[in-house]
Motif scaffolding. Structure first.
Motif: not given
Length: 317
Positions: A95-117
């Motif tokens: 509760k104090a730390g809140g959400n570190v991960l977005d519970a919703n999928g971020q498929l397009e963001v993931a694809k961009q991270i892979l492309a950038d790498a």
């Protein structure tokens, strides 16, 4: 059927589908102090890259998984679940730390991270994903996710998501002994397990990912003080920045300062893919009113020490 015919008086580990055999008022739910997670083998060619591990983690939709598995599980928005204390007994680290991960999928963001790498998923061998098979629930010949165990249902979903990123995925269902052997051998890319909370304070849960507190040493390397050299834990995750945060957390005696450091450490751990939390575990169970003295402890474990069965003599034969 045995429960309804008074041949069994307690049934746990229900799946979303098997729970439909009982009335809502019969069902009980208890949070369990563990987080179902995937551990990455950071020594593999592909998964040695933190960007790849993070992309694989954020691509999945934890809300969808929690809904698919049902039975009270919640999307893991961090590694540490809500019952673990933050600064003092009764406070909640989650509760104090809140959400570190977005519970919703971020498929397009993931694809961009892979492309950038500069990662071309098709250029790599299969990702071998191991999970613990459930001899009861996984034996049903059904395509309905509800009949599958939590582990199998999640593995099948993750397979689809990771393949939508362009990777090839091979699922490997193993029993408990095989799972233990695979972990020890390191012959896996990702492996599913319940990351159990062993303390009510987050420091001791997060410290296990730091080199000095991993529990592993190099038996062939001894320093000038006669101590064995510490090495990374079984997954191979190693981060100088993370090690420094954990050392600072151990060093400070101020609860608020320690909390701030640990929240920063958890965020770094998940950003670097040291572990991939998926859902906060819960147990769905039914217990007969013929049983008395049944209790559930703080960690979600069931206590049968003082349980009594009414008119037990009639069931002896």
């Amino acid at each position: 059927s045995k429960y309804n015919n008074s041949q069994l008086f307690y049934v746990s580990n229900l799946t979303k589908e098997t729970a439909t055999n009982f009335k809502n008022k019969q069902l009980n739910y208890s949070d369990v102090a563990s987080t179902y997670s995937y551990l990455f083998n950071t020594s593999s060619k592909l998964l040695s890259n933190p960007s790849v591990r993070y992309a694989l983690s954020i691509a999945i939709d934890r809300n969808e998984i929690a809904n698919m598995v049902g039975c009270g599980v919640k999307p893991a928005t961090g590694l540490v679940p809500s019952m673990i204390f933050d600064t003092k007994k009764g406070s909640s680290f989650r509760k104090a730390g809140g959400n570190v991960l977005d519970a919703n999928g971020q498929l397009e963001v993931a694809k961009q991270i892979l492309a950038d790498a500069g990662i071309n998923p098709a250029a790599y061998d299969d990702i071998y994903l191991y999970y613990l098979t459930d001899s009861v629930n996984d034996s049903y010949s059904s395509t309905a996710n509800g009949f599958n165990s939590k582990e199998k249902a999640i593995a099948r979903y993750v397979e689809q998501v990771w393949e939508s990123l362009g990777f090839y995925v091979t699922l490997k269902a193993v029993d408990g002994k095989e799972l233990e052997d695979v972990i020890k051998s390191g012959e896996y890319d990702a492996i599913g397990l319940d990351y159990q909370m062993l303390s009510s304070y987050a420091l001791y849960e997060l410290a296990a990912f730091a080199t000095a507190y991993s529990g592993s040493v190099d038996m062939n390397s001894i320093d000038e003080n006669g101590n064995y050299a510490s090495v990374a834990g079984i997954s191979g995750y190693s981060s100088a920045a993370y090690d420094e945060l954990i050392e600072k957390a151990f060093a400070t005696t101020n609860a608020k300062e320690k909390s701030a450091i640990l929240h920063e450490a958890e965020e770094l751990l998940l950003k670097e893919g040291g572990i991939m939390p998926i859902v906060f575990n819960s147990d769905c169970y039914v217990v007969s009113n013929q049983l008395s003295g049944f209790k559930t402890n703080y960690w979600g474990a069931k206590i049968f020490t003082r349980v009594s069965l009414k008119d037990y003599e009639q069931y002896l034969n």
